[in-house]
Design a protein around this motif. Sequence first.
Motif, PDB file in Angstrom:
ATOM      1  N   LEU A 103       0.814  -1.209   0.000  1.00  0.00           N
ATOM      2  CA  LEU A 103       0.000   0.000   0.000  1.00  0.00           C
ATOM      3  C   LEU A 103       0.852   1.265   0.000  1.00  0.00           C
ATOM      4  O   LEU A 103       0.544   2.227  -0.701  1.00  0.00           O
ATOM      5  N   GLU A 104       1.939   1.274   0.747  1.00  0.00           N
ATOM      6  CA  GLU A 104       2.756   2.479   0.824  1.00  0.00           C
ATOM      7  C   GLU A 104       3.391   2.816  -0.520  1.00  0.00           C
ATOM      8  O   GLU A 104       3.568   3.980  -0.866  1.00  0.00           O
ATOM      9  N   GLN A 105       3.761   1.787  -1.304  1.00  0.00           N
ATOM     10  CA  GLN A 105       4.318   2.027  -2.632  1.00  0.00           C
ATOM     11  C   GLN A 105       3.225   2.488  -3.604  1.00  0.00           C
ATOM     12  O   GLN A 105       3.478   3.249  -4.534  1.00  0.00           O
ATOM     13  N   PHE A 106       2.015   2.046  -3.364  1.00  0.00           N
ATOM     14  CA  PHE A 106       0.892   2.379  -4.233  1.00  0.00           C
ATOM     15  C   PHE A 106       0.332   3.776  -3.927  1.00  0.00           C
ATOM     16  O   PHE A 106      -0.123   4.488  -4.819  1.00  0.00           O
ATOM     17  N   ARG A 107       0.403   4.177  -2.680  1.00  0.00           N
ATOM     18  CA  ARG A 107      -0.244   5.384  -2.192  1.00  0.00           C
ATOM     19  C   ARG A 107       0.061   6.658  -2.984  1.00  0.00           C
ATOM     20  O   ARG A 107      -0.860   7.425  -3.306  1.00  0.00           O
ATOM     21  N   PRO A 108       1.342   6.970  -3.328  1.00  0.00           N
ATOM     22  CA  PRO A 108       1.626   8.257  -3.973  1.00  0.00           C
ATOM     23  C   PRO A 108       0.836   8.521  -5.251  1.00  0.00           C
ATOM     24  O   PRO A 108       0.522   9.665  -5.561  1.00  0.00           O
ATOM     25  N   SER A 109       0.510   7.451  -5.990  1.00  0.00           N
ATOM     26  CA  SER A 109      -0.158   7.629  -7.283  1.00  0.00           C
ATOM     27  C   SER A 109      -1.615   7.172  -7.265  1.00  0.00           C
ATOM     28  O   SER A 109      -2.220   6.995  -8.320  1.00  0.00           O
TER      29      SER A 109
END
Length: 340
Positions: free
Chosen positions: A321-327
């Motif tokens: 989720l943290e890698q996905f969150r920015p976009s």
Amino acid sequence: MATATVIGLDIGSTCIRAVETRRSKGGHTLTNFGQVPLVPGTVAGGVVHDDKAVTHALRQLWTTTRFSSREVVLGVTNPQVVVREVTVNHLPGSQLRASLALQVRDALPLPVEKCVLDFYPLEESSANKTVRGLLVAAPKEAVLTLVRAVEAAGLRVAGVDLASFALLRATSRLDAHVEAIVDVGARSTSVVVHADGQPLIVRTVPRGGEEITEAIAKQLHIAPGEAEALKCRVGLRSANPAQATVVEDAIRPLISEVRGSFSYLASGERQTRVHRMLLCGGGAYLPGFAERLGTELGVEVHLADPMVRLRDPRRSRHNGLEQFRPSAAVSVGLTLGAAR
């Protein structure tokens, strides 16, 4: 109260992202998310150049992520999209949409028959029976090509929405300050300025993170992969003066575009000044970028949290989720808009 599942689908230049939320009386809860990369050139500037590749990627995403539904709300972004304030006759919803083409024909740079039209009401005038709002006009063929590619994957498009409005729903802070939301993607950047949720400017700028990488690679005579690694690792904070200058030069055109939007607003009829900026998108995390924007434009800059309006995002239980969150802002905002 019964719950409803909503999936927001954001098809970008480098990957496809989807967010699934469960909507109930208590609000929206994140239940699933996923993304799949696209071959470079498959989609550029919101225009599909290889529909079969998009369809294949969508099938792969649904197979690996196992969303509970095949019904999606699709986000549209394109530098050719026109968002313009207009005043039209006040009519019931269905009648207004039916008459929109006739009412706004002279306000568009493209033939009205080649556009998909929508209208976002802002203010009604009971005195002269009109309504002021934002006219949204998107190139019809580009939208239809996108929809066909999605439907070929066995999905059903329940709605199409402007990606910029999705950004506004997902990340905006609603208070007395005029706020800009800037979503820096791979090939384009969306700029939305609003006052307490009411859009003032909506733009899509054909500049993004890949252009910055290409400029760094060209100036330093290194491979694009090395330039991307340098950009992500040190960005504007390089201790090497030569590298720092190159990155600053590469980022300057994008900052100039954002400045131009702010200047237009400040010099317009209402002479409004932006006080705060929220950054999102993968390019927002370039080291030193937020600080530089704040210094150059004289505003406070924060990283946006696309999950701020979701209940119980279960951060610790969603791997990646943290890698996905920015976009994720556009896909999250699409699910929020489906509730209206």
